[in-house]
Design an enzyme around this catalytic site. Structure first.
Site, PDB file in Angstrom:
ATOM      1  N   CYS A  93       0.791  -1.128  -0.002  1.00  0.00           N
ATOM      2  CA  CYS A  93       0.013   0.097  -0.115  1.00  0.00           C
ATOM      3  C   CYS A  93       0.829   1.315   0.212  1.00  0.00           C
ATOM      4  O   CYS A  93       1.777   1.188   0.764  1.00  0.00           O
ATOM      5  CB  CYS A  93      -0.831   0.007   1.066  1.00  0.00           C
ATOM      6  SG  CYS A  93      -1.871   1.352   1.343  1.00  0.00           S
ATOM      7  N   GLU A 136      -8.820  -1.151  -1.757  1.00  0.00           N
ATOM      8  CA  GLU A 136      -9.157   0.551  -2.023  1.00  0.00           C
ATOM      9  C   GLU A 136     -10.467   0.869  -1.427  1.00  0.00           C
ATOM     10  O   GLU A 136     -10.570   1.871  -0.606  1.00  0.00           O
ATOM     11  CB  GLU A 136      -9.308   0.757  -3.424  1.00  0.00           C
ATOM     12  CG  GLU A 136      -7.900   0.641  -4.175  1.00  0.00           C
ATOM     13  CD  GLU A 136      -6.685   1.521  -3.736  1.00  0.00           C
ATOM     14  OE1 GLU A 136      -6.830   2.090  -2.859  1.00  0.00           O
ATOM     15  OE2 GLU A 136      -5.778   0.985  -3.989  1.00  0.00           O
ATOM     16  N   HIS A 139      -9.943   1.366   2.534  1.00  0.00           N
ATOM     17  CA  HIS A 139      -9.586   2.800   3.037  1.00  0.00           C
ATOM     18  C   HIS A 139     -10.701   3.760   3.084  1.00  0.00           C
ATOM     19  O   HIS A 139     -10.588   4.562   4.054  1.00  0.00           O
ATOM     20  CB  HIS A 139      -8.845   3.508   1.597  1.00  0.00           C
ATOM     21  CG  HIS A 139      -7.488   2.941   1.459  1.00  0.00           C
ATOM     22  ND1 HIS A 139      -6.508   3.114   2.681  1.00  0.00           N
ATOM     23  CD2 HIS A 139      -6.704   2.147   0.578  1.00  0.00           C
ATOM     24  CE1 HIS A 139      -5.145   2.608   2.308  1.00  0.00           C
ATOM     25  NE2 HIS A 139      -5.341   2.179   1.089  1.00  0.00           N
TER      26      HIS A 139
HETATM   27 ZN   LIG Z   1      -3.804   1.260   0.131  1.00  0.00          ZN
END
Ligand SMILES: [Zn+2]
Length: 170
Positions: A93, A136, A139
């Site tokens: 990441c 994603e 997040h």
């Molecule tokens: Zn990430």
């Protein structure tokens, strides 16, 4: 314009992101800047909270920074894991420097989102794309991939990172 990335253990990465209320020129600029930032940092996906904008917006281009075959923008994505089948692969990441580790995730997903014109679309994905979408999407909920690792691995990394940041600042 390349945007600055927030990095672990920045608490702002832990916020839950808000839906995009309206697709304004500002949102279109943000999406464009996120794609530029993703390519510059050699990533294949980026979520708005990583650039300190707690909004439900993702960009993904699996072809990567060298090919740049086309980034997909997902606004207010809804993610559904399609079956019980799991897949494990090594993840990294841009907000979690110097760590790659295997993570188990759903093998197939369906995502519903809006594009930059505000038009809804649906995609089904497997393999790298399914993994990337789940990573994603996490997040947006304030979840980082290291949250999926064992506590031991997470603590080791937290310790290493703290030490490194201390050295950089001294
Ligand atoms: Zn990430």
């Amino acid at each position: 314009m390349k945007l600055e990335l927030l990095k672990y253990p920045d608490a702002r990465l832990r916020r839950k992101s808000e839906p995009v209320a309206e697709i304004t020129e500002e949102i279109r600029t943000l999406a464009r800047d996120m794609v530029e930032t993703m390519y510059a940092e050699e990533g294949i996906g980026l979520a708005a909270p990583q650039v300190n904008r707690p909004l439900r917006l993702l960009v993904i281009d699996l072809s990567g920074p060298s090919l740049r075959e086309g980034a997909t923008v997902y606004i207010n994505p809804e993610l559904e894991i399609l079956d019980d089948e799991k897949t494990e692969s090594e993840e990294g990441c841009l907000s979690v420097p110097d760590l790659r580790a295997p993570v188990k995730r759903g093998a197939r997903v369906r995502v519903k989102a809006l594009n930059l014109e505000g038009i809804p679309f649906t995609e089904e994905a497997d393999e790298v794309k399914a993994i990337c979408l789940q990573h994603e999407y996490d997040h947006l909920e304030g979840i980082l991939f290291l949250d999926h690792l064992s506590r031991l691995k997470r603590n080791l990394y937290a310790h290493k990172r703290k030490k490194l940041l201390k050295e950089e600042n001294s």
